[in-house]
Design an enzyme around this catalytic site. Structure first.
Site, PDB file in Angstrom:
ATOM      1  N   HIS A  25       0.841  -1.200   0.000  1.00  0.00           N
ATOM      2  CA  HIS A  25       0.000   0.000   0.000  1.00  0.00           C
ATOM      3  C   HIS A  25       0.874   1.248   0.000  1.00  0.00           C
ATOM      4  CE1 HIS A  25       0.533   1.479   4.189  1.00  0.00           C
ATOM      5  NE2 HIS A  25       0.784   0.208   4.444  1.00  0.00           N
ATOM      6  N   CYS A  26       0.304   2.356  -0.475  1.00  0.00           N
ATOM      7  CA  CYS A  26       0.971   3.649  -0.405  1.00  0.00           C
ATOM      8  C   CYS A  26       0.185   4.498   0.588  1.00  0.00           C
ATOM      9  CB  CYS A  26       1.053   4.289  -1.783  1.00  0.00           C
ATOM     10  SG  CYS A  26      -0.555   4.644  -2.522  1.00  0.00           S
ATOM     11  N   ALA A  27       0.256   5.813   0.466  1.00  0.00           N
ATOM     12  CA  ALA A  27      -0.388   6.691   1.438  1.00  0.00           C
ATOM     13  C   ALA A  27      -1.911   6.622   1.370  1.00  0.00           C
ATOM     14  CB  ALA A  27       0.068   8.134   1.212  1.00  0.00           C
ATOM     15  N   THR A  28      -2.457   6.317   0.179  1.00  0.00           N
ATOM     16  CA  THR A  28      -3.910   6.371   0.030  1.00  0.00           C
ATOM     17  C   THR A  28      -4.521   5.107  -0.557  1.00  0.00           C
ATOM     18  OG1 THR A  28      -3.696   7.368  -2.176  1.00  0.00           O
ATOM     19  CG2 THR A  28      -3.888   8.874  -0.302  1.00  0.00           C
ATOM     20  N   ARG A  29      -3.718   4.179  -1.129  1.00  0.00           N
ATOM     21  CA  ARG A  29      -4.278   3.083  -1.915  1.00  0.00           C
ATOM     22  C   ARG A  29      -3.687   1.728  -1.565  1.00  0.00           C
ATOM     23  NH1 ARG A  29      -1.826   5.126  -6.817  1.00  0.00           N
ATOM     24  NH2 ARG A  29      -1.017   6.738  -5.415  1.00  0.00           N
TER      25      ARG A  29
END
Length: 469
Positions: A25-29
């Site tokens: 995952h990244c910051a939003t997804r």
């Protein structure tokens, strides 16, 4: 939101645990590499509580949850699909490799360039902001350019560009599978003090050495991009080839020794000069288009950029932008990209005011704010592409804003920052702000005028009916 329930629903709607090859995952997804994307029920996933959109891009199926929420969902989702939370670092590497295998060759090339330049962006941004501050000091005479403080700040601002080949050498070697420290050494060779530093020296003439009949121009590669990229790529290939034939007992001594010697000769005799010619050619061609086509080029690029984002090819632009910064002292592409990004926010705002779908309204506002800060995926995939015509409206707004920033010759002192954060590195913040307003307003109005027809299943009443049943 019950994150455990959401995670369980995702596993089912993604086609089962075995259909998920890798997850991170990244910051939003959530970023997922899927075995067979035809087994995914995308429409049902978008109806899950907390999901702000879902899309497939760059070899990954990505599900938008937003900052904070994505971490909680991932912590529940990862064990269900067999991803070890304790091995995040190593799993991210395998995740990247898995994602690359799902891409076409051009997208894979773009992703490789992105992986090289994204870690370097903070250094370039810091230098760009310092350059902007020094420009204001010089323009409004806040400080004597001969003062000690100004001279020291000037040193700080130019350092990242002077050692750019060393930064790229380290990052590129890491991406190409070579020793990153050897990559940094190659960058150091190409910026050695024995070579004339071309940074800021327009009329200086380098000396030439005779190397067995070959003339070696003693000109450094400070501030260049393409020469060191090509050289380190060859270095990584050479290093791996040497490790296959050199006995393990002397590998630590001979492999770095031979790699540096051979690559150094290749850099100064062949690849460096050819790379410089290629970099100069790209810069000249772009400058020619910029000078001749002007606003038309800005209109076209500003309108098409978001479509390019859908393909993932935009990741390759970092290298071109860094080359422009090094060659002409400014980046005229980034303001165009910024107009396209904030226009997505303007179109998302239009969707918020027009749609009757309550969930879409809840997504649209944070998606618009995110686009204004330079992160467009929630607006593009969670809102505008869902109804299609708002995406076209955003393209119109981006085209209008792009034409304006090119007409007013807005440039940036760095790469990577768009939207509101780009004010910190914009050389002309006033005209950048005007372009920002044009892009947002143009997209907002165009999206409303184009309109769209909402599907019956997405209306608020229908959502309530489904919930009741």
């Amino acid at each position: 939101m019950d994150t455990h329930e959401v995670a369980q629903q995702l596993v089912t709607l993604l086609g089962g645990k075995n259909n998920v090859i890798s997850a991170t995952h990244c910051a939003t997804r959530l970023r997922l590499v899927i075995e067979d994307e035809s087994r995914i029920n995308k429409e049902a996933i978008e109806e899950i509580e907390g999901v702000k959109g879902a899309f497939s891009s760059s070899g990954q199926f990505q599900i938008i949850f937003g900052t904070g929420a994505v971490n909680k969902v991932y912590s529940e989702f990862a064990p269900l699909v067999g991803v070890s939370m304790e091995e995040d670092k190593s799993s991210n590497v395998s995740h990247g490799d898995a994602a690359k295998k799902k891409m076409n060759p051009f997208a894979r090339f773009a992703r490789t360039l992105s992986n090289i330049f994204v870690p370097i962006i903070p250094a370039i941004v810091a230098s760009g902001m310092l350059m902007g501050l020094l420009g204001l000091m010089r323009t409004y005479e806040w400080m004597d350019p001969e003062s000690t403080l100004f001279v020291m700040l000037d040193m700080f601002s130019s350092a990242a560009f002077i050692i750019l080949p060393i930064l790229i050498g380290y990052s590129a070697a890491k991406e190409f599978g070579g020793n990153p420290y050897l990559g940094a050494v190659i960058g150091g060779i190409m910026t050695h003090p024995a070579l004339l530093n071309p940074w800021g020296l327009a009329d200086a003439q380098p000396s030439t050495l005779d190397f067995f009949g070959f003339g070696v121009e003693m000109l450094g590669y400070q501030g260049t991009v393409i020469p060191v990229l090509l050289t380190v790529y060859i270095m990584a290939k050479l290093e791996r080839a040497l490790r296959k034939v050199i006995p393990n007992v002397v590998d630590l001594l001979l492999t770095p020794f031979l790699t540096v010697i051979f690559t150094g000769f290749i850099a100064l005799l062949v690849v460096g000069p050819l790379g410089r010619i290629l970099g100069d050619g790209i810069t000249t061609a772009l400058n020619l288009v910029y000078d001749i086509a002007g606003p038309i080029a800005g209109f076209i690029f500003g309108g098409l950029y978001s479509t390019i984002v859908l393909t993932g090819v935009h990741h390759s632009f970092h290298a071109i932008e860094a080359e422009l910064l090094a060659k002409i002292g400014g980046n005229y592409l980034l303001p165009i990209w910024a107009m396209a990004n904030v226009a997505q926010g303007g179109a998302a705002l239009a969707v918020f005011f027009k749609t009757k779908n309550q969930k879409t309204k809840e997504i649209a506002i944070p998606a618009a704010v995110s686009a204004f800060l330079g992160i467009t995926e929630p607006a593009i995939f969670g809102v505008n592409l869902r109804y299609r015509r708002p995406f076209i409206g955003a393209a119109i707004g981006g085209a209008l804003g792009g034409a304006y920033v090119v007409t007013s010759q807005v440039m940036a002192n760095g790469i990577g920052l768009t939207g509101i954060p780009m004010f910190a590195i914009a050389q002309d913040p006033i005209n950048y702000g005007i372009g920002f307003i044009i892009a947002v307003a143009g997209a907002f109005i165009a999206a409303l005028l184009l309109g769209w027809k909402e599907e019956k299943k997405e209306t608020a009443n229908d959502g309530a009916t489904r919930q009741a049943s």
